[in-house]
Design a protein around this motif. Structure first.
Motif, PDB file in Angstrom:
ATOM      1  N   GLY A  18       0.362  -1.587  -0.069  1.00 24.91           N
ATOM      2  CA  GLY A  18       0.177  -0.326   0.342  1.00 24.91           C
ATOM      3  C   GLY A  18       0.543   1.287   0.070  1.00 24.91           C
ATOM      4  O   GLY A  18       0.375   2.285  -0.614  1.00 24.91           O
ATOM      5  N   LEU A  19       2.044   1.354   0.702  1.00 19.17           N
ATOM      6  CA  LEU A  19       3.508   1.876   0.844  1.00 19.17           C
ATOM      7  C   LEU A  19       3.532   2.703  -1.079  1.00 19.17           C
ATOM      8  O   LEU A  19       3.842   3.282  -1.158  1.00 19.17           O
ATOM      9  N   VAL A  20       3.593   1.565  -1.621  1.00 15.78           N
ATOM     10  CA  VAL A  20       4.634   1.737  -2.681  1.00 15.78           C
ATOM     11  C   VAL A  20       3.512   1.389  -3.742  1.00 15.78           C
ATOM     12  O   VAL A  20       3.831   2.904  -4.753  1.00 15.78           O
ATOM     13  N   ILE A  21       2.728   1.298  -4.036  1.00 13.60           N
ATOM     14  CA  ILE A  21       1.356   1.097  -5.359  1.00 13.60           C
ATOM     15  C   ILE A  21       0.294   2.779  -4.537  1.00 13.60           C
ATOM     16  O   ILE A  21      -0.451   2.482  -3.206  1.00 13.60           O
ATOM     17  N   GLN A  22       0.521   3.277  -5.009  1.00 20.25           N
ATOM     18  CA  GLN A  22      -0.064   4.701  -4.465  1.00 20.25           C
ATOM     19  C   GLN A  22      -2.052   4.453  -4.967  1.00 20.25           C
ATOM     20  O   GLN A  22      -2.338   5.703  -4.407  1.00 20.25           O
ATOM     21  N   ASN A  23      -1.778   4.094  -6.257  1.00 15.68           N
ATOM     22  CA  ASN A  23      -3.193   3.927  -6.865  1.00 15.68           C
ATOM     23  C   ASN A  23      -3.267   2.793  -6.898  1.00 15.68           C
ATOM     24  O   ASN A  23      -3.021   2.082  -7.583  1.00 15.68           O
ATOM     25  N   VAL A  24      -4.749   2.640  -7.312  1.00 17.87           N
ATOM     26  CA  VAL A  24      -5.276   1.070  -7.745  1.00 17.87           C
ATOM     27  C   VAL A  24      -6.471   1.208  -9.137  1.00 17.87           C
ATOM     28  O   VAL A  24      -6.759   2.830  -8.857  1.00 17.87           O
ATOM     29  N   LYS A  25      -6.293   1.141  -9.953  1.00 22.76           N
ATOM     30  CA  LYS A  25      -7.052   1.244 -11.413  1.00 22.76           C
ATOM     31  C   LYS A  25      -8.379   0.767 -11.205  1.00 22.76           C
ATOM     32  O   LYS A  25      -7.634  -0.789 -11.378  1.00 22.76           O
ATOM     33  N   VAL A  26      -9.180   1.289 -11.751  1.00 22.78           N
ATOM     34  CA  VAL A  26     -10.657   0.003 -11.610  1.00 22.78           C
ATOM     35  C   VAL A  26     -11.562   0.309 -12.703  1.00 22.78           C
ATOM     36  O   VAL A  26     -11.266   1.356 -12.826  1.00 22.78           O
ATOM     37  N   THR A  27     -11.179  -0.732 -13.577  1.00 22.59           N
ATOM     38  CA  THR A  27     -12.305  -0.370 -14.625  1.00 22.59           C
ATOM     39  C   THR A  27     -13.572  -1.219 -14.175  1.00 22.59           C
ATOM     40  O   THR A  27     -14.086  -1.914 -13.827  1.00 22.59           O
ATOM     41  N   GLU A  28     -14.794  -0.530 -14.606  1.00 20.30           N
ATOM     42  CA  GLU A  28     -16.442  -0.649 -14.953  1.00 20.30           C
ATOM     43  C   GLU A  28     -17.102  -0.913 -15.799  1.00 20.30           C
ATOM     44  O   GLU A  28     -16.567   0.092 -16.489  1.00 20.30           O
ATOM     45  N   THR A  29     -17.971  -1.827 -15.901  1.00 23.44           N
ATOM     46  CA  THR A  29     -18.407  -1.903 -16.957  1.00 23.44           C
ATOM     47  C   THR A  29     -19.700  -2.032 -16.975  1.00 23.44           C
ATOM     48  O   THR A  29     -20.508  -2.072 -15.918  1.00 23.44           O
ATOM     49  N   LYS A  30     -20.145  -0.881 -17.778  1.00 22.30           N
ATOM     50  CA  LYS A  30     -22.143  -0.171 -16.981  1.00 22.30           C
ATOM     51  C   LYS A  30     -22.816  -0.977 -18.648  1.00 22.30           C
ATOM     52  O   LYS A  30     -22.801  -0.568 -19.688  1.00 22.30           O
ATOM     53  N   ARG A  31     -23.789  -1.372 -18.745  1.00 24.64           N
ATOM     54  CA  ARG A  31     -24.449  -1.705 -19.987  1.00 24.64           C
ATOM     55  C   ARG A  31     -25.831  -0.143 -19.592  1.00 24.64           C
ATOM     56  O   ARG A  31     -26.650   0.022 -18.990  1.00 24.64           O
TER      57      ARG A  31
END
Length: 73
Positions: A18-31
């Protein structure tokens, strides 16, 4: 006690990550449209920031659990 020590080790590893990785990318699919056989989807990417304090707390708590488990063993 050995299982408790593993929980502490996992907390330390996750805290350091958590200290090394500052951001987590999340892909959201919407219909968007659903008309029988025709479907239209949209994808949105979100950045989820990981607070620095969360990483520090996880490392400190993990180290505390590891040392407490070692003392009891």
């Amino acid at each position: 006690m050995r299982n408790v020590m593993w929980v502490g080790v996992i907390l330390v590893v996750l805290g350091i990550a958590g200290l090394v990785i500052q951001n987590v990318k999340v892909t959201e699919t919407k219909r968007v449209v659903d008309l029988g056989p025709v479907q239209v989807n949209s994808e949105e990417q979100h950045n989820l920031p990981i607070p620095t304090i969360a990483g520090i707390v996880a490392v400190v708590a993990g180290l505390g659990i590891v040392f407490a488990a070692r003392r009891r063993a």
